[in-house]
Scaffold this active site. Structure first.
Site, PDB file in Angstrom:
ATOM      1  CD  GLU A 155      -2.921  -1.082   2.315  1.00  0.00           C
ATOM      2  OE1 GLU A 155      -2.940  -0.155   3.138  1.00  0.00           O
ATOM      3  OE2 GLU A 155      -3.579  -2.128   2.473  1.00  0.00           O
ATOM      4  CB  CYS A 263      -0.538  -7.684   4.797  1.00  0.00           C
ATOM      5  SG  CYS A 263      -1.597  -7.298   3.392  1.00  0.00           S
ATOM      6  CE  LYS A 329       2.574   0.624   3.299  1.00  0.00           C
ATOM      7  NZ  LYS A 329       3.314  -0.310   2.515  1.00  0.00           N
TER       8      LYS A 329
END
Ligand code: NAD
Length: 442
Positions: A155, A263, A329
């Site tokens: 991502e 994830c 993030k």
């Protein structure tokens, strides 16, 4: 080549848009009507750099369509990608309900040979399960192939990752399916694409092994950083020197508040669960999960330490803490399993008042924290009248803040730089009581 992609989340939407960009005709399907309405209005439901441009371009060119009608999508397309969520269940195993529902839908509307491609991250054995579900419904009426084609995009860099993958893993049981998959992906390359062709089980395992290894690597450097803080070493120099060793590589050696996202947390749990189901204990990954949970709480210890408050029996009543960065993030709005959630909730538990800012993830943050925190419009408003600033996500725009101005706006100059983006000596010179992760004593 006509392709359907079922599930238009981070993976499905990027996959659909990128395949259309390579000239294929793609129908993206989702059960979420609002999402499909948004996409049909030209709005992108997620933040992913560069995605809006290719969605708009390919929609206008008629190569990319969005619908809730899975029947039409199955009937009109040869290849059907499954890209729905596989969230963790309470016991840590992957919830396959969404994948199984799509498999049933595909079977119900099948009208000829189809290649069903699992792009969702699924436990080893799921490909066979999908095959069984479809076979039970269609019997011998239609020929079909099930393929495992795990996705490795990150991502925040998803479009580039999809267009220029390090490798394309194809797990299949027929030459015909492999040829079709190679045809789809060969569009990416002038020369030979980096294919790994294998059986379905191996392909499924490759995805979990890769993600678990990266989670281990992050966790390892976090533990090294924690020790650096205790012995007075500089984790940046340690990581730099380690990374110069070709066997190690410099990537994923950045210490911080622990890994998050949709994830690593769920895939590490699922891998341990797969192992358990087969009578094996995957000890290193179990340890990484445990250490990662503790790393998030360790950040709270650090912040409380800065404020001179004991964790045991202490209170943050009357303290105001500003948080910069909420997404797990930079370059994404995704807050799933973000360390910021644990850190903020824990600080709230101790009675702190929290002010937050993130360049992109504010809408998602509001869904998580409601009215428990104060939402600000920029960095400087966030730090105003606060006793501590914690930088939790390293967005580029946080890297060169006017720290003199920041210090002047704060009630107390306490800085918890949880992503190590500032130089300790410079911050101390500016009068900050400064801590970071693995460089706190240099
Ligand atoms: P997501 O939650 O963003 O999107 C999933 C979408 O599937 C949702 O829009 C949902 O409405 C839709 N959906 C659910 N059931 C459906 C059905 N029956 N029919 C049609 N649509 C349906 O998920 P994501 O982040 O894109 O992840 C998808 C899969 O890819 C997961 O298995 C994930 O582990 C894996 N993966 C994710 C990433 C990532 O960075 N997000 C990277 C690699 C692999």
């Amino acid at each position: 080549m006509r392709i359907a992609v079922v599930g238009t989340g981070y993976v499905g939407l990027v996959t659909g848009a990128c395949l259309a960009e390579f000239g294929m005709f793609v129908t993206c399907v989702d059960i979420d009507e609002k999402k499909i309405e948004m996409l049909n209005r030209g709005e992108i439901p997620i933040y992913e750099p560069g995605l809006d441009v290719i969605v708009e371009k390919n929609s206008k060119a008629g190569r990319l369509r969005f619908t809730t009608d899975i029947e039409e999508a199955v009937k009109n397309n040869l290849v059907i990608f499954i890209a729905v969520g596989t969230p963790p269940k309470e016991d840590g195993s992957a919830d396959l309900t969404y994948v199984e529902n799509v498999a049933k839908n595909i079977a119900n509307y099948m009208n000829g040979y189809k290649v069903i491609v699992n792009k969702s991250t699924v436990p080893v054995g799921t490909g066979q399960k999908v095959k069984k579900i479809i076979r039970n419904i269609v019997g011998e009426k239609y020929k079909f192939d099930v393929v495992s084609n795990p996705e490795f995009l990150r991502e925040g860099a998803a479009v580039n990752d999809f267009m220029r993958p390090d490798r394309i893993v194809i797990g299949a049981e027929s030459d015909e399916a492999v040829a079709i998959m190679k045809d789809i992906y060969s569009a990416h390359y002038l020369g030979e694409a980096p294919f790994v062709v294998t059986n379905i089980e191996t392909a499924e395992m490759i995805k979990y092994a890769s993600n678990a290894f990266l989670a281990l690597k992050i966790t390892f450097i976090n533990e090294v950083a924690n020790l650096c803080d205790l012995v007075g070493a500089d984790v940046h120099k340690v990581a730099k020197a380690m990374g110069m060793d070709g066997r190690i590589s410099p990537k994923f050696l950045h210490p911080g508040p622990g890994y998050g996202g949709s994830c690593f947390p769920k895939d590490t749990l699922a891998l341990c669960n797969i192992a358990k189901e087969h009578g094996y204990q995957f000890k290193v990954v179990e340890a990484a999960i445990d250490v990662n949970e503790k790393q998030k709480l360790r950040m709270v210890d650090k912040i409380m330490g800065l404020l001179g408050v004991e964790k045991k029996g202490g209170s943050l009543d009357g303290k105001v803490i500003s948080i910069l960065g909420l997404a797990f993030k930079p370059n994404t709005d995704d807050m799933r399993e973000s360390p910021a959630i644990v850190i903020i909730n824990e600080l709230l538990k101790y009675g702190a008042k929290i002010k937050v800012f993130d360049p992109i993830a504010m809408d998602n943050a509001k869904k998580i924290f409601g009215d428990k925190v104060e939402y600000c419009t920029d960095e400087y408003e966030t730090v105003h009248n606060t006793d501590c600033l914690a930088i939790v996500t390293e967005w580029n725009q946080f890297r060169k803040l006017d720290m003199e101005r920041i210090g002047g706006l704060m009630r107390e100059k306490n800085l918890a730089d949880l992503r190590n983006i500032y130089e300790p000596s410079k911050m101390r010179k500016l009068g900050f009581n400064y801590i970071c992760v693995g460089r706190s004593k240099i």
